[in-house]
Scaffold this motif. Structure first.
Motif, PDB file in Angstrom:
ATOM      1  N   ARG A  89       0.820  -1.217   0.000  1.00 53.09           N
ATOM      2  CA  ARG A  89       0.000   0.000   0.000  1.00 53.09           C
ATOM      3  C   ARG A  89       0.853   1.266   0.000  1.00 53.09           C
ATOM      4  O   ARG A  89       0.347   2.357   0.232  1.00 53.09           O
ATOM      5  CB  ARG A  89      -0.954  -0.037   1.199  1.00 53.09           C
ATOM      6  N   GLY A  90       2.137   1.086  -0.240  1.00 49.07           N
ATOM      7  CA  GLY A  90       3.021   2.249  -0.392  1.00 49.07           C
ATOM      8  C   GLY A  90       3.497   2.859   0.899  1.00 49.07           C
ATOM      9  O   GLY A  90       3.994   3.995   0.907  1.00 49.07           O
ATOM     10  N   TYR A  91       3.376   2.138   2.018  1.00 52.10           N
ATOM     11  CA  TYR A  91       3.820   2.672   3.304  1.00 52.10           C
ATOM     12  C   TYR A  91       5.170   2.080   3.697  1.00 52.10           C
ATOM     13  O   TYR A  91       5.469   0.921   3.390  1.00 52.10           O
ATOM     14  CB  TYR A  91       2.805   2.364   4.407  1.00 52.10           C
ATOM     15  N   GLU A  92       5.972   2.884   4.376  1.00 50.15           N
ATOM     16  CA  GLU A  92       7.235   2.421   4.922  1.00 50.15           C
ATOM     17  C   GLU A  92       7.131   2.392   6.447  1.00 50.15           C
ATOM     18  O   GLU A  92       6.359   3.155   7.038  1.00 50.15           O
ATOM     19  CB  GLU A  92       8.385   3.324   4.484  1.00 50.15           C
ATOM     20  N   THR A  93       7.929   1.521   7.055  1.00 47.58           N
ATOM     21  CA  THR A  93       7.898   1.376   8.508  1.00 47.58           C
ATOM     22  C   THR A  93       9.198   1.860   9.120  1.00 47.58           C
ATOM     23  O   THR A  93      10.283   1.449   8.695  1.00 47.58           O
ATOM     24  CB  THR A  93       7.678  -0.099   8.895  1.00 47.58           C
ATOM     25  N   LEU A  94       9.088   2.725  10.105  1.00 40.83           N
ATOM     26  CA  LEU A  94      10.250   3.196  10.860  1.00 40.83           C
ATOM     27  C   LEU A  94      10.266   2.436  12.175  1.00 40.83           C
ATOM     28  O   LEU A  94       9.415   2.643  13.042  1.00 40.83           O
ATOM     29  CB  LEU A  94      10.147   4.701  11.109  1.00 40.83           C
ATOM     30  N   PHE A  95      11.204   1.503  12.322  1.00 46.39           N
ATOM     31  CA  PHE A  95      11.266   0.663  13.524  1.00 46.39           C
ATOM     32  C   PHE A  95      12.108   1.354  14.592  1.00 46.39           C
ATOM     33  O   PHE A  95      13.266   1.708  14.353  1.00 46.39           O
ATOM     34  CB  PHE A  95      11.884  -0.702  13.185  1.00 46.39           C
ATOM     35  N   LEU A  96      11.532   1.542  15.764  1.00 44.03           N
ATOM     36  CA  LEU A  96      12.232   2.136  16.898  1.00 44.03           C
ATOM     37  C   LEU A  96      12.355   1.106  18.009  1.00 44.03           C
ATOM     38  O   LEU A  96      11.373   0.451  18.363  1.00 44.03           O
ATOM     39  CB  LEU A  96      11.477   3.361  17.428  1.00 44.03           C
ATOM     40  N   HIS A  97      13.546   0.951  18.540  1.00 42.56           N
ATOM     41  CA  HIS A  97      13.777  -0.042  19.586  1.00 42.56           C
ATOM     42  C   HIS A  97      13.210   0.446  20.914  1.00 42.56           C
ATOM     43  O   HIS A  97      13.644   1.459  21.456  1.00 42.56           O
ATOM     44  CB  HIS A  97      15.272  -0.336  19.722  1.00 42.56           C
ATOM     45  N   TRP A  98      12.245  -0.292  21.434  1.00 42.09           N
ATOM     46  CA  TRP A  98      11.591   0.084  22.684  1.00 42.09           C
ATOM     47  C   TRP A  98      12.435  -0.346  23.883  1.00 42.09           C
ATOM     48  O   TRP A  98      13.098  -1.372  23.870  1.00 42.09           O
ATOM     49  CB  TRP A  98      10.222  -0.584  22.771  1.00 42.09           C
ATOM     50  N   SER A  99      12.409   0.468  24.941  1.00 46.49           N
ATOM     51  CA  SER A  99      13.025   0.080  26.209  1.00 46.49           C
ATOM     52  C   SER A  99      12.205   0.676  27.342  1.00 46.49           C
ATOM     53  O   SER A  99      11.393   1.588  27.133  1.00 46.49           O
ATOM     54  CB  SER A  99      14.476   0.581  26.292  1.00 46.49           C
ATOM     55  N   GLU A 100      12.419   0.171  28.547  1.00 49.84           N
ATOM     56  CA  GLU A 100      11.669   0.675  29.703  1.00 49.84           C
ATOM     57  C   GLU A 100      11.990   2.133  29.997  1.00 49.84           C
ATOM     58  O   GLU A 100      11.239   2.813  30.689  1.00 49.84           O
ATOM     59  CB  GLU A 100      11.975  -0.183  30.934  1.00 49.84           C
ATOM     60  N   ASP A 101      13.114   2.611  29.486  1.00 45.51           N
ATOM     61  CA  ASP A 101      13.532   3.988  29.753  1.00 45.51           C
ATOM     62  C   ASP A 101      12.886   4.997  28.809  1.00 45.51           C
ATOM     63  O   ASP A 101      13.065   6.208  28.969  1.00 45.51           O
ATOM     64  CB  ASP A 101      15.057   4.117  29.639  1.00 45.51           C
ATOM     65  N   LEU A 102      12.149   4.507  27.809  1.00 46.66           N
ATOM     66  CA  LEU A 102      11.520   5.410  26.852  1.00 46.66           C
ATOM     67  C   LEU A 102      10.519   6.311  27.577  1.00 46.66           C
ATOM     68  O   LEU A 102       9.703   5.830  28.368  1.00 46.66           O
ATOM     69  CB  LEU A 102      10.799   4.580  25.777  1.00 46.66           C
ATOM     70  N   LYS A 103      10.581   7.611  27.311  1.00 53.84           N
ATOM     71  CA  LYS A 103       9.707   8.551  28.025  1.00 53.84           C
ATOM     72  C   LYS A 103       9.457   9.781  27.166  1.00 53.84           C
ATOM     73  O   LYS A 103      10.097   9.983  26.127  1.00 53.84           O
ATOM     74  CB  LYS A 103      10.349   8.969  29.349  1.00 53.84           C
ATOM     75  N   SER A 104       8.507  10.586  27.617  1.00 54.30           N
ATOM     76  CA  SER A 104       8.179  11.816  26.899  1.00 54.30           C
ATOM     77  C   SER A 104       9.429  12.670  26.724  1.00 54.30           C
ATOM     78  O   SER A 104      10.229  12.813  27.644  1.00 54.30           O
ATOM     79  CB  SER A 104       7.115  12.601  27.662  1.00 54.30           C
ATOM     80  N   GLY A 105       9.593  13.226  25.517  1.00 53.22           N
ATOM     81  CA  GLY A 105      10.746  14.052  25.228  1.00 53.22           C
ATOM     82  C   GLY A 105      11.959  13.274  24.760  1.00 53.22           C
ATOM     83  O   GLY A 105      12.987  13.868  24.423  1.00 53.22           O
ATOM     84  N   ASP A 106      11.849  11.949  24.733  1.00 56.43           N
ATOM     85  CA  ASP A 106      12.958  11.126  24.273  1.00 56.43           C
ATOM     86  C   ASP A 106      13.242  11.414  22.804  1.00 56.43           C
ATOM     87  O   ASP A 106      12.328  11.571  22.003  1.00 56.43           O
ATOM     88  CB  ASP A 106      12.598   9.646  24.466  1.00 56.43           C
TER      89      ASP A 106
END
Length: 345
Positions: A89-106
């Motif tokens: 469908r013409g979409y690309e995926t941006l994979f971001l590695h999740w961690s417990e430290d991920l927070k607002s403003g990261d």
């Protein structure tokens, strides 16, 4: 890099005509003959549309964020489903590695906003984190769909298998074979997840309906698992428990039981009937005997997540306020009977 200007010069038409001919939205504004000539030249010159330019002109990036842990097991199959739906469908995926430290403003999260991702999926790997950053993403007009996990954040959509149904199907299979001493088993790292709690509730409820006392959830300590090898924990459980049936929270856990049983001289399913959960091919193909399990249809979960997220994205662009209505999609599961279950001896 070939440009629209070069195609226009070769076809003796304006750049606007080339742009319309190459656009699915405006191609009907160019005569068929001219459009065919432009498309032929574009193919000969190996022209590729600039997605950056398209984004500037249309306001659409066709970029979807996927925040996840290392892609393995169930998560890997889900991600395969995501890719199989989005790519055509013409979409690309941006994979971001999740961690417990991920927070607002990261900075990781800001990258989604900076790149103008149109929506985001989250498949996290912990039950302890603060998910308020999902609120921030939504404030930037980004719909969010969480996969197989409860996050208790307002406005977030959800897609996942029916975990209560999965445990009910696996437990019922053991009960109908005649087992009464059935244990629900999971790994320490999985125990906090909402999906595990739903599965345990499905197991407990069905045991009670059959007039049997549900066993407390059995949590395998981390030190009992590979790479350290099978510890005394497995030997003690296999030799001392009264279990005749095991419902494992996932196929990974079931595989540990099959390997431990073999190591300590037990025969599956003669001594224990084992039911897994997931139907992950990497385990199904490697285990002996072939594992009876509940199919969570992981790829379908990925497809439905992508489908829902794109629906929310389209609603956002059609709504002048850029709002979207969260929803939940719970998918059915199915029992797959193989060789690790039989009536108790």
């Amino acid at each position: 890099m070939i440009t629209i200007a070069e195609i226009a010069e070769k076809c003796q038409v304006s750049k606007m005509t080339v742009s319309r001919a190459l656009s699915e939205k405006h191609a009907d504004k160019v005569s068929i003959d001219v459009r065919d000539r432009i498309l032929t030249v574009a193919k000969e010159l190996n022209y590729r549309r600039s997605k950056l330019a398209d984004a500037f002109n249309t306001g659409r990036t066709h970029l979807i964020g996927f925040i996840g842990s290392p892609v393995r097991h169930f998560e890997g199959a889900v991600f395969s489903g995501v890719q199989s739906y989005l790519c055509p469908r013409g979409y690309e995926t941006l994979f971001l590695h999740w961690s417990e430290d991920l927070k607002s403003g990261d900075r990781l999260l800001e990258g989604l906003v900076d790149r103008r991702a149109e929506g985001t999926m989250l498949f996290h790997n912990s039950a302890k984190s603060d998910y308020e950053y999902l609120v921030d993403l939504q404030k930037h007009g980004m719909p969010v769909v969480v996969i197989d996990r409860d996050v208790n954040v307002r406005g977030v959509s959800y897609v996942g298998p029916d975990n209560v149904m999965a445990a009910t199907q696996g437990t019922r299979h053991l009960l109908e074979l005649g087992h009464k001493d059935i244990y629900f088993v999971c790994r320490t790292e999985d125990a906090p997840f909402s999906s595990v709690k739903y599965r345990y509730s499905g197991y407990s409820r069905l045991m009670s309906e059959y007039g049997l006392e549900p066993k407390p959830m059995v949590v395998i300590p981390s030190e009992a698992l590979f790479p350290n090898g099978h510890s005394q924990w497995f030997a003690d459980f296999l030799r001392n428990s009264k279990a005749t049936g095991i419902f494992a929270n996932n196929d990974v856990t079931a595989s540990y039981f099959l390997m431990a049983a073999h190591k300590y001289g037990f025969v599956i399913p003669r001594d224990f009937s084992v039911v897994g959960c997931g139907n992950l091919q990497v385990y199904i193909q490697a285990l002996y005997p072939a594992l009876t399990t509940v199919d969570l249809h992981a790829e379908e979960v990925g497809i439905k997540t992508s489908e829902l997220l794109l629906d929310l994205v389209e609603e956002k662009y059609q709504d002048s306020k850029g709002s979207f209505n969260p929803r939940q999609v719970v998918l059915p599961t199915s029992l797959v009977v193989r060789k690790t279950t039989c009536p108790p001896k």
